[in-house]
Write a protein that holds these residues in place. Structure first.
Motif, short mmCIF file in Angstrom:
data_model
loop_
_atom_site.label_atom_id
_atom_site.label_comp_id
_atom_site.label_asym_id
_atom_site.label_seq_id
_atom_site.Cartn_x
_atom_site.Cartn_y
_atom_site.Cartn_z
N ASP A 272 0.87 -1.18 0.00
CA ASP A 272 0.00 0.00 0.00
C ASP A 272 0.91 1.23 0.00
O ASP A 272 1.26 1.77 1.06
N ILE A 273 1.28 1.68 -1.18
CA ILE A 273 2.31 2.71 -1.31
C ILE A 273 1.86 4.04 -0.74
O ILE A 273 2.61 4.72 -0.04
N ARG A 274 0.61 4.43 -1.02
CA ARG A 274 0.14 5.73 -0.55
C ARG A 274 0.12 5.80 0.98
O ARG A 274 0.67 6.74 1.58
N THR A 275 -0.46 4.80 1.63
CA THR A 275 -0.50 4.80 3.09
C THR A 275 0.90 4.71 3.68
O THR A 275 1.21 5.38 4.67
N SER A 276 1.75 3.91 3.07
CA SER A 276 3.12 3.78 3.55
C SER A 276 3.84 5.11 3.52
O SER A 276 4.54 5.48 4.47
N ASN A 277 3.66 5.87 2.44
CA ASN A 277 4.32 7.17 2.34
C ASN A 277 3.80 8.17 3.35
O ASN A 277 4.57 8.96 3.91
N GLU A 278 2.49 8.15 3.59
CA GLU A 278 1.93 9.06 4.59
C GLU A 278 2.45 8.73 5.98
O GLU A 278 2.78 9.62 6.77
N LEU A 279 2.54 7.44 6.28
CA LEU A 279 3.06 7.05 7.58
C LEU A 279 4.54 7.38 7.71
O LEU A 279 5.00 7.86 8.76
N LEU A 280 5.30 7.14 6.65
CA LEU A 280 6.73 7.48 6.68
C LEU A 280 6.93 8.97 6.85
O LEU A 280 7.85 9.41 7.56
N LYS A 281 6.09 9.76 6.22
CA LYS A 281 6.19 11.21 6.37
C LYS A 281 5.96 11.61 7.82
O LYS A 281 6.68 12.45 8.37
N LYS A 282 4.97 11.00 8.44
CA LYS A 282 4.68 11.31 9.84
C LYS A 282 5.82 10.85 10.75
O LYS A 282 6.20 11.54 11.70
N ILE A 283 6.37 9.67 10.46
CA ILE A 283 7.51 9.18 11.25
C ILE A 283 8.68 10.14 11.13
O ILE A 283 9.35 10.46 12.12
N ARG A 284 8.95 10.62 9.91
CA ARG A 284 10.06 11.54 9.70
C ARG A 284 9.87 12.84 10.49
O ARG A 284 10.84 13.42 10.98
N GLN A 285 8.64 13.28 10.60
CA GLN A 285 8.37 14.53 11.32
C GLN A 285 8.63 14.42 12.81
O GLN A 285 8.84 15.43 13.48
N HIS A 286 8.61 13.21 13.33
CA HIS A 286 8.76 13.03 14.78
C HIS A 286 9.99 12.20 15.16
O HIS A 286 10.12 11.79 16.31
N SER A 287 10.88 11.95 14.21
CA SER A 287 12.08 11.17 14.51
C SER A 287 13.31 11.96 14.12
O SER A 287 13.24 12.92 13.35
N SER A 288 14.45 11.54 14.67
CA SER A 288 15.70 12.26 14.40
C SER A 288 16.87 11.39 14.81
O SER A 288 16.79 10.68 15.82
N PRO A 289 17.99 11.44 14.08
CA PRO A 289 19.17 10.68 14.49
C PRO A 289 19.88 11.27 15.70
O PRO A 289 20.82 10.66 16.22
N ILE A 290 19.42 12.44 16.18
CA ILE A 290 20.03 13.05 17.37
C ILE A 290 19.01 13.22 18.49
O ILE A 290 19.26 13.96 19.44
#
Length: 635
Positions: A272-290
């Motif tokens: 499910d590419i669309r849902t996966s991308n939306e979830l990944l976008k949200k994960i990116r907004q709240h994650s960080s390597p630091i």
């Protein structure tokens, strides 16, 4: 004394003058060499994965991942040239319009990508790889027969882990109602969204995952995340947006990154590419390597999920590891980072101590000791044994050593193994221990001939493997399990002692969703360890998390087939393998256990623990067993 961020500089028992300090001295000896600052770090595992990918590509053998929809390639093709050592390997693949550059800036953060429209664009690590939804979706959605086959295959895989319950996933269309044009697909999607809205009141989880107590609390909160996903999809498709009060309420909710990762893995598994991308976008907004432990974990796990979304997991793996193994840091940098991890955690230190003391006890009266190690790498374990042998009553024995490792690409496959032998030889000179070294480079350790090991009469033979047999493929890849073949080879050696240490984990499953859950739980504990005992701003910690832990997790998440070489098992499963191969365990040495417990209390954080079970020494963090060691002899 507890080890924490505030006392980081204090907790370094490796620098004290005792048997535990020998590995630190050995590393410092390597760091003093002239060329270590320019020498790129040698990682045989990444090289092995890359080489396997190239081999399959050259032979036209690139099987699709069992739960990934294959891309429909255009008639044209592109040629990618990859350089490894002295060889130029040309890969001819039909990538169509998909471009795969390998920039120098790979694996660097790209926050601008967060504002891009939904697409398979990776904000960290793959930001220059253009896989837009506009290019991929028409190929995937309108190839009806292929999509139906892949959907059903993924659904069957996920259903294995589900208890009997109402269906949580509705097939995109029935056999009687297959869409034949874009309008039919659009109508079907609207119908699906309506069914999702009606199903909210049932509070069904959006995850088709097994029922586990470790994740029960997390599953209870998936409904809120599911609603957010549906609302996002409705907004993008022109549907009615939720009331502003509800939006503000959701913004105040604490984001559960574990849940987001699990939901994303589910979507990726079903293509499910669309849902996966939306979830990944949200994960990116709240994650960080630091950030904190969970933010860093989510950041790197998102890399793995995005890599898997590139298409065929098997072929993507080779491209992925080619980028990762681009010599972005030197041996000196790796050794300094490794020293930091050794100094603040007891795992590797106690593993070395346990094996060396058991070998030393077995060789108390031996004139010649022959150590055969499967997976020698840099040989960090053995300076401690050399020191112990030098102090042996009656003088040290002759130390013969056979180091086995994956071959280095090029015309000198044993070069790095021989360098390790040279370092150990220099250390033996320091303590006047007679030394002889034999290097073996082999892709398949189970096929090594006994003659190559050069075993002599009247010598005590000790076989050792420290967390490396888990890199040998098992029966899920080959019915003639290479992993069992190595154990049978060790039994044929008939060693006087076999010391075996493992990473205690169970993410070797061939099923992606089950595997993802286990690797998430395992690395959640490891990243929590680092967050507790090493300051967040420490540069060596960031390298450890990025180059050691994230690399292993990404291999598990993104790769399939022979490219997936991180396949640890629990100590209970290893016990079964040992027994079937003809070994029996020796009782744990109480003196060794007492010494380790004393060190643990004196130097390390209270959440580290040391335990024992069925003659296994267990080490872990906050109740989760992460490492295990045992000693065996032929039955």
């Amino acid at each position: 004394m507890e080890a924490n961020a505030g006392s980081f500089a204090r907790t370094d028992p490796w620098l004290e003058d005792n048997e535990f300090s020998e590995t630190a001295k050995f590393i410092n000896q390597i760091l003093m060499e002239d060329n270590v600052d320019q020498s790129p770090f040698y990682d045989p595992l990444s090289l092995q994965v890359t080489e396997n990918s190239f081999y399959q590509a050259l032979n036209g053998n690139l099987p699709d991942s069992p739960n990934q929809h294959p891309l429909v390639h255009s008639p044209g093709g592109e040629t990618t040239t990859a350089t490894t050592s002295n060889h130029n390997i040309v890969l001819q693949q039909n990538f169509g319009q998909l471009k795969l550059p390998f920039p120098d800036s790979a694996f660097q953060s790209n926050p601008q990508a967060l504002s891009q429209p939904p697409s398979i664009t990776v904000s960290d690590g793959f930001s220059n790889w253009d896989f837009s939804t506009a290019e991929l979706m028409p190929q995937n959605l309108f190839n009806v027969s292929d999509y139906d086959s892949q959907f059903r295959r993924g659904l069957e895989e996920a259903s294995i882990f589900l208890p009997p319950q109402p269906n949580l996933v509705t097939a995109p269309y029935s056999n009687r109602e297959q869409p034949h044009n874009a309008h039919a697909v659009k109508g079907r999607k609207n119908h699906e969204r309506q069914e999702e809205e009606e199903g909210r009141s049932n509070k069904q989880s959006a995850l088709s995952l097994a029922d586990e107590t470790d994740l029960s609390d997390a599953f209870d909160r998936t409904e809120l995340l599911r609603e957010e996903i549906v609302c996002i999809c409705n907004e993008q498709s022109g549907g009615k947006a939720p009331p502003k009060k509800q939006v503000r309420k959701r913004e105040k909710e604490t984001v559960d990154l574990m849940n987001l990762l699990l939901l994303c893995a589910q979507s990726v598994n079903h293509n499910d590419i669309r849902t996966s991308n939306e979830l990944l976008k949200k994960i990116r907004q709240h994650s960080s390597p630091i950030g904190n432990a969970s933010q860093r974990l989510a950041h790197y796990f998102a890399n793995g999920l995005e890599a898997r979304l590139l298409g065929d997991a098997t072929s993507a793996a080779g491209r992925l590891f080619l980028v990762m193994n681009s010599n972005r840091y030197t041996t000196a940098e790796f050794l300094q980072a490794y020293q930091v991890f050794l100094s603040v955690t007891p795992f590797i230190k106690f593993t070395y101590f346990f094996a060396n003391k058991m070998i030393m006890e077995a060789a108390a009266k031996a004139e010649t000791l022959h150590v055969i190690e499967f997976g020698i790498l840099y040989g960090f374990q053995w300076p401690m044994l050399i020191k112990l042998l030098s102090n042996r009553e009656g003088g040290p024995p002759k130390l013969r050593f056979t180091g086995i490792e994956f071959p280095q690409p090029g015309f000198r496959p044993t070069q790095k193994i021989e360098e390790t032998g040279r370092h150990l030889a220099n250390y033996c000179k320091r303590y006047n221990v007679p030394f002889e070294f034999n290097a073996i480079a082999s892709k398949n350790w189970g096929t090594i001939q006994l003659e190559a090991l050069k075993i002599e009469k009247n010598e005590l033979v000790a076989v050792n493997s420290s967390r490396r047999l888990e890199n040998v493929l098992d029966e899920t890849y080959d019915v003639n399990s290479p992993r069992n073949a190595v154990l049978h080879l060790i039994r044929m050696i008939n060693p006087d002692i076999f010391t075996h240490s493992i990473s205690n984990a169970s993410y070797s499953s061939p099923f992606f969703t089950s595997r993802f859950k286990e690797v998430l739980l395992h690395f959640s504990a490891i990243y929590d360890v680092c967050d507790t005992v090493i300051p967040r701003e420490n540069e060596w910690r960031m390298m450890i998390e990025r180059e050691l832990f994230a690399r292993e997790a990404m291999n598990v998440i993104a790769c399939e087939g022979s490219q997936r070489i991180e396949m640890p098992e629990t100590y209970k499963k290893w016990h079964i393998r040992h027994t079937r191969a003809g070994f029996k365990q020796l009782p744990l040495n109480e003196e060794i256990m007492a010494k380790c417990r004393s060190e643990l209390r004196e130097w390390y954080h209270r959440d580290f623990f040391l335990d024992e079970d069925s003659n296994w020494m267990l080490q872990g963090w906050k109740g989760r067993v992460l490492h295990a060691s045992t000693c065996l002899v032929p039955a």
